[in-house]
Design a protein around this motif. Structure first.
Motif, mmCIF file in Angstrom:
data_model
loop_
_atom_site.group_PDB
_atom_site.id
_atom_site.type_symbol
_atom_site.label_atom_id
_atom_site.label_comp_id
_atom_site.label_asym_id
_atom_site.label_seq_id
_atom_site.Cartn_x
_atom_site.Cartn_y
_atom_site.Cartn_z
ATOM 1 N N UNK A 78 -0.103 -7.687 -3.243
ATOM 2 C CA UNK A 78 -0.099 -9.064 -2.739
ATOM 3 C C UNK A 78 1.292 -9.659 -2.677
ATOM 4 N N UNK A 79 2.061 -9.505 -3.746
ATOM 5 C CA UNK A 79 3.425 -10.046 -3.772
ATOM 6 C C UNK A 79 4.311 -9.354 -2.746
ATOM 7 N N UNK A 80 4.135 -8.026 -2.629
ATOM 8 C CA UNK A 80 4.945 -7.281 -1.677
ATOM 9 C C UNK A 80 4.671 -7.692 -0.244
ATOM 10 N N UNK A 81 3.402 -7.872 0.103
ATOM 11 C CA UNK A 81 3.052 -8.297 1.454
ATOM 12 C C UNK A 81 3.582 -9.696 1.749
ATOM 13 N N UNK A 86 7.723 -12.927 4.504
ATOM 14 C CA UNK A 86 8.790 -13.935 4.412
ATOM 15 C C UNK A 86 10.094 -13.394 4.995
ATOM 16 N N UNK A 87 10.359 -12.107 4.788
ATOM 17 C CA UNK A 87 11.574 -11.483 5.325
ATOM 18 C C UNK A 87 11.464 -11.178 6.813
ATOM 19 N N UNK A 88 10.287 -11.293 7.357
ATOM 20 C CA UNK A 88 10.110 -11.039 8.772
ATOM 21 C C UNK A 88 9.846 -9.588 9.120
ATOM 22 N N UNK A 89 9.386 -8.789 8.143
ATOM 23 C CA UNK A 89 9.050 -7.389 8.432
ATOM 24 C C UNK A 89 7.840 -7.317 9.361
ATOM 25 N N UNK A 90 7.819 -6.309 10.215
ATOM 26 C CA UNK A 90 6.637 -6.066 11.017
ATOM 27 C C UNK A 90 5.462 -5.691 10.128
ATOM 28 N N UNK A 91 4.261 -5.851 10.633
ATOM 29 C CA UNK A 91 3.064 -5.626 9.818
ATOM 30 C C UNK A 91 3.002 -4.209 9.275
ATOM 31 N N UNK A 92 3.289 -3.215 10.119
ATOM 32 C CA UNK A 92 3.223 -1.820 9.664
ATOM 33 C C UNK A 92 4.338 -1.517 8.678
ATOM 34 N N UNK A 94 5.729 -3.548 6.704
ATOM 35 C CA UNK A 94 5.401 -4.261 5.468
ATOM 36 C C UNK A 94 4.417 -3.460 4.620
ATOM 37 N N UNK A 95 3.372 -2.925 5.254
ATOM 38 C CA UNK A 95 2.365 -2.170 4.513
ATOM 39 C C UNK A 95 2.955 -0.868 3.964
ATOM 40 N N UNK A 96 3.761 -0.168 4.762
ATOM 41 C CA UNK A 96 4.360 1.080 4.300
ATOM 42 C C UNK A 96 5.318 0.814 3.134
ATOM 43 N N UNK A 97 6.047 -0.300 3.195
ATOM 44 C CA UNK A 97 6.923 -0.674 2.087
ATOM 45 C C UNK A 97 6.128 -0.911 0.814
ATOM 46 N N UNK A 98 5.033 -1.659 0.931
ATOM 47 C CA UNK A 98 4.183 -1.949 -0.227
ATOM 48 C C UNK A 98 3.544 -0.681 -0.773
ATOM 49 N N UNK A 99 3.240 0.252 0.125
ATOM 50 C CA UNK A 99 2.657 1.529 -0.290
ATOM 51 C C UNK A 99 3.573 2.239 -1.291
ATOM 52 N N UNK A 100 4.875 2.152 -1.076
ATOM 53 C CA UNK A 100 5.822 2.780 -1.982
ATOM 54 C C UNK A 100 5.977 2.066 -3.309
ATOM 55 N N UNK A 101 5.598 0.793 -3.345
ATOM 56 C CA UNK A 101 5.760 0.004 -4.571
ATOM 57 C C UNK A 101 4.596 0.134 -5.545
ATOM 58 N N UNK A 102 3.414 0.437 -5.037
ATOM 59 C CA UNK A 102 2.205 0.167 -5.822
ATOM 60 C C UNK A 102 1.408 1.385 -6.271
ATOM 61 N N UNK A 103 1.808 2.596 -5.870
ATOM 62 C CA UNK A 103 1.026 3.770 -6.245
ATOM 63 C C UNK A 103 1.922 4.808 -6.905
ATOM 64 N N UNK A 104 1.667 5.128 -8.154
ATOM 65 C CA UNK A 104 2.551 5.976 -8.953
ATOM 66 C C UNK A 104 2.269 7.459 -8.791
ATOM 67 N N UNK A 105 3.270 8.254 -9.122
ATOM 68 C CA UNK A 105 3.108 9.711 -9.170
ATOM 69 C C UNK A 105 2.566 10.079 -10.553
#
Length: 313
Positions: A78-81, A86-92, A94-105
């Motif tokens: 939620x915070x990442x999206x 706010x930074x003006x990232x495109x929708x895709x 934005x989601x790919x960026x959040x994907x890297x933040x929220x799921x651990x190895x």
């Protein structure tokens, strides 16, 4: 500081061995895919089965742990999206960026670290993290990614396909088989348990070797501005979110986690992102950015994890 290095150095030395062996030509990067398939399809399922089948079901299922990890991951998403919009990232993007933040190895990096830090609960923590990641976080992220493409209704198909794949996922199958043996209290033949244990013992070392070999040849040039938010989100925001949830839940009437499980939850959130991150991002044309983020996060995590272990040890 020396005790901290004694814990963290073996992890990153094993990763370095994989990197050097692949960079030096002893193996090629494509070999890491084969080794990774062995870990995912045999070694980790054997480890999960071996650990869970020998425990009482009450020792395994922990609602407080699942709730803390799930709520922490959802908070990061939620915070990442919000921040990306706010930074003006495109929708895709934005989601790919959040994907890297929220799921651990959890399997390749988190579990080996827990074996050194909180060995008695390492397998239980890995089991619960796999449940949260595979049943909630990854399907949700894939659905958001498909929805960002503007294909109405298609995201529901993606979620359905993700859930179907879980039925034949070796990790989920090993987990389910171990839980079944635990619930039924079956006593398996000693010879069978020894075979399973042989494969289970290969999981930690080989998984770290695979991570090192996979890092060879990943790009970094000119991508720092794109990847640093992902690095910060994964190594700082995610563990802080889980720590916040672990702290908050008792105030909401949920049973508090025992110290080792609390430490395990935060450590699992603090490791780099899942190694399949670039593969998932490839479908959306973001494989270079995600590969660079994976490399940077793995390198920086040596410092961040060392600091976290020093604070929590």
């Amino acid at each position: 500081m020396l005790p901290v290095l004694a814990i963290i150095l073996p992890i990153y030395l094993a990763i370095s061995v994989g990197f050097v062996a692949t960079r030096g030509g002893l193996f090629v990067r494509a070999d890491m895919r084969v080794f990774g398939k062995f870990v995912i399809n045999l070694a980790l399922p054997a480890m999960l089965f071996n650990a869970l089948s020998q425990r009482q079901i009450g020792e395994i299922l922990n609602g407080s742990y699942v709730l803390a990890c799930a709520a922490g991951a959802l908070l990061v998403i939620g915070l990442g999206l919000f921040w990306g919009k706010y930074r003006g990232l495109g929708a895709t993007d934005n989601v790919v960026t959040v994907m890297g933040m929220s799921c651990s190895n959890s399997g390749f990096v988190g579990y080996p670290i827990l074996l050194l830090m909180t060995a008695p609960v390492a397998a239980v923590a890995l089991t619960l993290n796999i449940l949260v990641e595979n049943l909630l976080v990854i399907p949700l992220l894939l659905a958001l990614a498909e929805r960002s493409r503007g294909e109405a209704g298609h995201w529901t198909v993606v979620v359905g396909q993700s859930l179907k794949r879980l039925a034949v996922n070796p990790l989920i199958m090993g987990l389910a088989a171990g839980l079944l043996v635990s619930v039924m209290r079956w006593q398996l033949p000693e010879s069978l348990l020894r075979v399973i244990n042989l494969f289970a013992l290969a999981s930690a070392g080989l998984s770290l070797f695979v991570i090192g070999g996979t890092l060879v040849g990943l790009p970094l040039n000119g991508m720092w501005r794109q990847i640093m938010p992902i690095v910060f989100g994964k190594l700082v925001l995610h563990p802080l979110a889980v720590l916040g949830m672990v702290t908050l839940l008792p105030w909401l009437g949920v049973a508090a986690l025992e110290p080792q499980l609390r430490q395990a939850a935060v450590l699992m959130a603090a490791v780099p992102m899942m190694s399949i991150y670039p593969i998932l991002a490839q479908s959306y044309g973001k494989e270079d950015m995600s590969a660079a983020a994976l490399l940077a996060t793995t390198v920086v995590s040596f410092v961040s994890l060392s600091g976290l272990i020093w604070l929590t040890a």
